[in-house]
Design an enzyme around this catalytic site. Structure first.
Site, short mmCIF file in Angstrom:
data_model
loop_
_atom_site.label_atom_id
_atom_site.label_comp_id
_atom_site.label_asym_id
_atom_site.label_seq_id
_atom_site.Cartn_x
_atom_site.Cartn_y
_atom_site.Cartn_z
N HIS A 137 0.66 -1.08 0.10
CA HIS A 137 0.19 0.08 -0.06
C HIS A 137 0.87 1.22 0.01
CE1 HIS A 137 0.53 -0.09 4.56
NE2 HIS A 137 0.61 1.06 4.37
N ASP A 167 -0.05 -7.61 1.60
CA ASP A 167 0.39 -6.32 1.43
C ASP A 167 1.70 -6.03 1.82
OD1 ASP A 167 0.22 -3.61 1.46
OD2 ASP A 167 -0.39 -3.33 3.81
N SER A 243 4.88 3.08 7.86
CA SER A 243 4.37 1.52 6.98
C SER A 243 5.48 1.32 6.07
CB SER A 243 3.21 1.75 6.23
OG SER A 243 1.92 1.90 6.65
#
Length: 506
Positions: A137, A167, A243
């Site tokens: 993402h 992911d 992230s």
């Protein structure tokens, strides 16, 4: 005099506190360079160095252990921080005439516009020749990707492969002799272990931020962040921009890729999640070697879990198991004789208590693997052996453009990305993410159930959607899995609404 007494009292409290911590340190010992599964030996004798005192020897306390511990944490941070990179992305979004232009009377507002959207995240160098692990993402749909190293220099990268199912994504930097972070064994990780999180929260301004915490839990699933979930939970501070960054153990090894947080405010509240490095390693190797990840497939859909009430209704003496809602024709379960309405009690002897964890375990198992299920049917138990197949392409593929047009026609409404300009027009709060209903037919099922032009769809069946790709993918998955109704969460002005409508048959 009173001030002097208070000062002496506070000094005494500090000395006692340090003494207690030091005593605990001497009792337990710090084996920062030992693996948990290796035998530990008695530490060598160390000369105790005490702080100087003008009073008596009873007031002296050993402080060397606290300093050694502090230095060990600093050493790990200094050694591993250069392996973490800052990722900056940009994407150009072309927008046609806005269906909400009636809110403004500005000339030229109705023309086609281009908007550049910026994103940021982190990544981890895992090989000296430039392979980088990050979250899918972070780089999803990016037109340009920029990597900034620890020394501030930038290097070019290419996308080796992505795996939206977990992911994860793999990048390759055009550089050599990079500071790679060794990968540890996330299966050996224990709850309570101390860890460091390194990343770039909120972008380059706070690049290479280090935070410290512990492993709060393992095996977290059902968060609906990805199809395959087996997260490490940590209280090390993780914020947007972290992230793709590194979760590091006290051996200075990568044991997780920081991915998400649970928060009511959008910021860190002590509940962060990381993808275990063992899963990340497997995905990376598959993407490098084959360009894709092959996943196991059992061919069972819509698994509701058995609770106490359901167990009594079915005449079961155990309150766990997954109810088979639909069986994929000619799939592994169908060929093994599993039927709709069966209850899968155990997989390879282990009780099935969570549908999402069960699904993740199946998809993380290689096709061709034999699996034994204990099945409850019509008051009796039986054992069924089946061989896992491979997830069909249509189960993981994105919605093709021509299929999207058919889906839009069947649904009776079209969507538009939620840009900043539309957000201002609809007077939405800055934290609202989703897709906005651009046009809707008055005779559509969704319109009859209350969906309107200008509504912002934020969730489908409790799954967050931040773009039209996610929305159409979620709707198509529901249709393919045999669901008849879609539940949408909608923001309309200051209101949060739930709207359910019947899905079309495609």
């Amino acid at each position: 005099m009173n001030h002097l007494i208070r000062t002496m009292h506070m000094n005494r409290i500090v000395q006692l506190s340090v003494a207690l911590i030091a005593a605990a340190t001497l009792y337990t010992g710090f084996y920062l360079n030992d693996r948990p599964d290796e035998p530990q030996t008695e530490p060598e004798s160390v000369e105790l160095k005490t702080a100087p005192s003008e009073t008596s020897s009873s007031d002296t306390v050993p402080v060397f252990s606290l300093r050694d511990f502090n230095n060990a944490i600093v050493d790990i941070a200094e050694r591993t921080n250069p392996s973490v990179v800052t990722i900056t992305t940009s994407r150009t979004v072309r927008q046609q005439q806005s269906p909400f232009s009636f809110f403004f009377n500005e000339p030229g507002f109705d023309s086609e516009q281009e908007e550049e959207r910026q994103g940021s995240g982190s990544g981890v160098i895992v090989t000296t020749d430039g392979y980088i692990l990050t979250n899918n993402h972070v780089i999803d749909r990016a037109d340009e990707i920029t990597i900034q190293l620890f020394d501030g220099s930038e290097v070019e990268v290419e996308v080796v492969g992505t795996d939206p199912t977990s992911d994860l994504a793999v990048l390759k930097a055009s550089a050599s002799d990079l500071p790679a972070l060794p990968m540890g064994d996330s299966d050996a990780l224990r709850v309570g272990e101390m860890v460091l999180a390194i990343g770039s929260p909120f972008g380059q301004q706070f690049a290479h931020t280090v935070s410290k915490g512990i492993v709060s839990a393992k095996g977290r699933s059902g968060l609906r962040l990805a199809d395959v979930e087996n997260y490490i939970q940590t209280d090390a501070a993780i914020n947007p921009g972290n992230s793709g960054g590194a979760l590091i153990n006290m051996d200075g090894e990568l044991i997780g890729i920081n991915t998400a947080i649970a928060s009511r405010t959008g910021g860190n509240q002590g509940i962060g999640f990381a993808i275990p490095v063992n899963m990340a390693r497997t995905v990376m190797e598959a993407l490098i070697e084959d360009g894709r990840v092959v996943r196991g497939f059992v061919g069972i859909f819509s698994g509701n879990m058995v609770d106490g009430v359901m167990a009594r209704a079915l005449g079961m003496d155990e309150e766990f198991g997954a109810i088979v809602g639909r069986v994929s024709p000619d799939g592994p379960a169908d060929r093994a004789g599993i039927q709709e309405g069966d209850v899968l009690l155990r997989k390879d002897g282990e009780p099935i208590r969570d549908w999402f964890r069960f699904r993740s375990e199946i998809m993380s198992t290689a096709p061709g693997t034999e699996v034994e299920f204990e099945v409850f049917r019509d008051g009796e138990k039986m054992n069924v052996m089946l061989t896992l197949g491979e997830v069909p392409d249509e189960e993981v593929a994105e919605v093709a453009p021509e299929a999207r047009e058919d889906l839009e026609e069947a649904l009776g409404f079209t969507l538009e990305e939620l840009s900043d300009s539309i957000r201002r027009q609809l007077n939405l709060q800055s934290g609202v993410e989703g897709v906005v209903v651009a046009q809707i037919r008055n005779n559509s099922r969704a319109y009859r159930q209350g969906l309107r032009r200008g509504d912002v769809i934020t969730q489908v069946q409790n799954l967050p959607v931040t773009g039209s790709d996610e929305f159409y993918g979620a709707i198509e998955s529901l249709i393919q899995s045999g669901e008849e109704v879609a539940l949408l969460r909608v923001v309309r002005g200051p209101q949060n609404l739930f709207i359910a409508f019947e899905l079309p048959a495609l």
